[in-house]
Design an enzyme around this catalytic site. Structure first.
Site, short mmCIF file in Angstrom:
data_model
loop_
_atom_site.label_atom_id
_atom_site.label_comp_id
_atom_site.label_asym_id
_atom_site.label_seq_id
_atom_site.Cartn_x
_atom_site.Cartn_y
_atom_site.Cartn_z
N GLY A 6 -4.80 -6.15 -4.62
CA GLY A 6 -4.07 -5.31 -5.83
C GLY A 6 -4.80 -5.16 -6.99
CG ASN B 34 -9.47 -7.39 -2.19
OD1 ASN B 34 -10.51 -7.88 -2.31
ND2 ASN B 34 -8.47 -7.66 -1.02
CB VAL B 35 -10.82 -1.88 -6.31
CG1 VAL B 35 -10.55 -0.62 -6.51
CG2 VAL B 35 -10.68 -2.78 -7.35
CB THR C 252 -4.64 2.32 -4.88
OG1 THR C 252 -3.93 1.38 -3.79
CG2 THR C 252 -3.76 3.48 -4.88
CG ASP D 4 -8.27 -5.48 3.27
OD1 ASP D 4 -8.24 -6.69 2.64
OD2 ASP D 4 -8.25 -4.58 2.49
P1 13P Z 1 -5.29 -1.90 -4.45
O1 13P Z 1 -4.85 -0.58 -3.46
O2 13P Z 1 -3.95 -2.06 -5.12
O3 13P Z 1 -6.04 -1.60 -5.19
O4 13P Z 1 -5.49 -3.10 -3.52
C1 13P Z 1 -6.38 -3.27 -2.45
C2 13P Z 1 -6.33 -4.57 -1.83
O5 13P Z 1 -6.02 -5.44 -2.15
C3 13P Z 1 -6.83 -4.58 -0.27
O6 13P Z 1 -6.42 -5.51 0.32
#
Ligand code: 13P
Length: 289
Positions: free
Chosen positions: A209, A230-231, A233, A82
């Site tokens: 995000g 993408n997940v 957080t 990533d």
């Molecule tokens: P979040 O942390 O908002 O889930 O985003 C993850 C992300 O886009 C990693 O590249």
């Protein structure tokens, strides 16, 4: 199953109109519980690590553990690097067995982003490794890349078309109003922009995000061509919160198996919820060609 290149995984998901979630993993342990949850959902999945995690755990170790876990749980799994700005780390990841890499040169002017992306496409594409690049700027913090809200920039559809033609990148992450981390206000997602980009470029798009976005928002993005979601957080929060709660309730606890089990259970729930959200449940196939 062996680790799959995420190019055919995402092309198929896009054609079948569902998403595939890419979960950021931060430990060897998390590789196993993400895949365990995905296997229970009979869903393809992507594991992704930031550069910080590669530097902490080692690309080779991560790739070996991911390959072992993918074999054990027997579901289509991709392994993605990533937000990488460093060509040398990308090379290490490709050599180690990552099946997808992101070159993030979105902080540079367009031409420089094209040049850096082309370098990575040259290195990785012939080996069957997927490449992801970003256009525009996604705000928030992801590892050691921080973009202030005032510097966020949505991707320009015409530039997306030009970028994909010039670089031949197989997946594109255009900034469309999402942010890394938990949203302070209501996210301002530009669905018209996604639609316009999708009309101009053929490759699967990537939604960064993905944490704390309402399900209907993510589903609409997926229906417009954003095949990778993408997940990070939300997964970290659930895991850490379970450990925090355990120690508040059991301050003298000493057995890692107790609090790690609670953390794993909480994180697995998030994995399952997100898989349901993108509709990849029961979408396991044995090959993508
Ligand atoms: P979040 O942390 O908002 O889930 O985003 C993850 C992300 O886009 C990693 O590249």
């Amino acid at each position: 199953m062996p680790l799959f290149s995420t190019t055919p995984m995402l092309q198929k998901a896009k054609a079948d109109k569902h998403g595939i979630v890419a979960f950021n993993v931060h430990s060897f342990d998390s590789i196993f519980w993400v895949l365990e949850a995905a296997a229970e959902m009979h869903s393809p999945v992507i594991l992704q690590t930031t550069v910080g995690t590669v530097k902490q755990l080692g690309a080779q170790n991560i790739a070996k553990v991911a390959a072992t876990a993918s074999d054990y749980y027997n579901i289509p799994t991709g392994l993605h690097l990533d937000h990488c700005t460093e060509y040398e780390v990308i090379k290490q990841a490709v050599r180690a067995g990552y099946t997808s890499v992101m070159i993030d040169a979105s902080m540079h002017p367009f031409e420089e982003n094209v040049a850096r992306t082309k370098n990575v496409v040259e290195l990785a594409k012939s080996l069957g490794v997927n490449i992801e690049a970003e256009l525009g700027k996604v705000s928030g913090v992801e590892d050691d890349i921080a973009v202030d809200e005032s510097d966020a920039q949505k991707a320009v559809p015409e530039e997306c078309k030009k970028f994909v033609e010039m670089t031949e990148v197989p997946t594109l992450a255009p900034a469309i109003g999402t942010a890394h981390g938990i949203y302070k206000g209501k996210p301002d997602i530009d669905f018209d922009r996604i639609e316009e980009i999708s009309k101009l470029v053929d490759v699967p798009l990537v939604l960064h995000g993905g944490s704390a976005l309402p399900d209907d928002v993510v589903r609409r993005c997926v229906s417009l061509g954003m095949a990778k979601v993408n997940v990070s957080t939300e997964l970290k929060n659930a895991y850490s919160e379970a450990i925090r709660k355990h120690f508040i309730e059991n301050p003298d606890s000493l057995d890692p198996r107790t609090y790690l089990q609670n953390a794993k259970d909480a994180a697995k729930e998030i994995v399952k919820t997100k898989i349901t959200m993108v509709d990849s449940k029961d979408k396991v196939v044995s090959s993508f060609v």
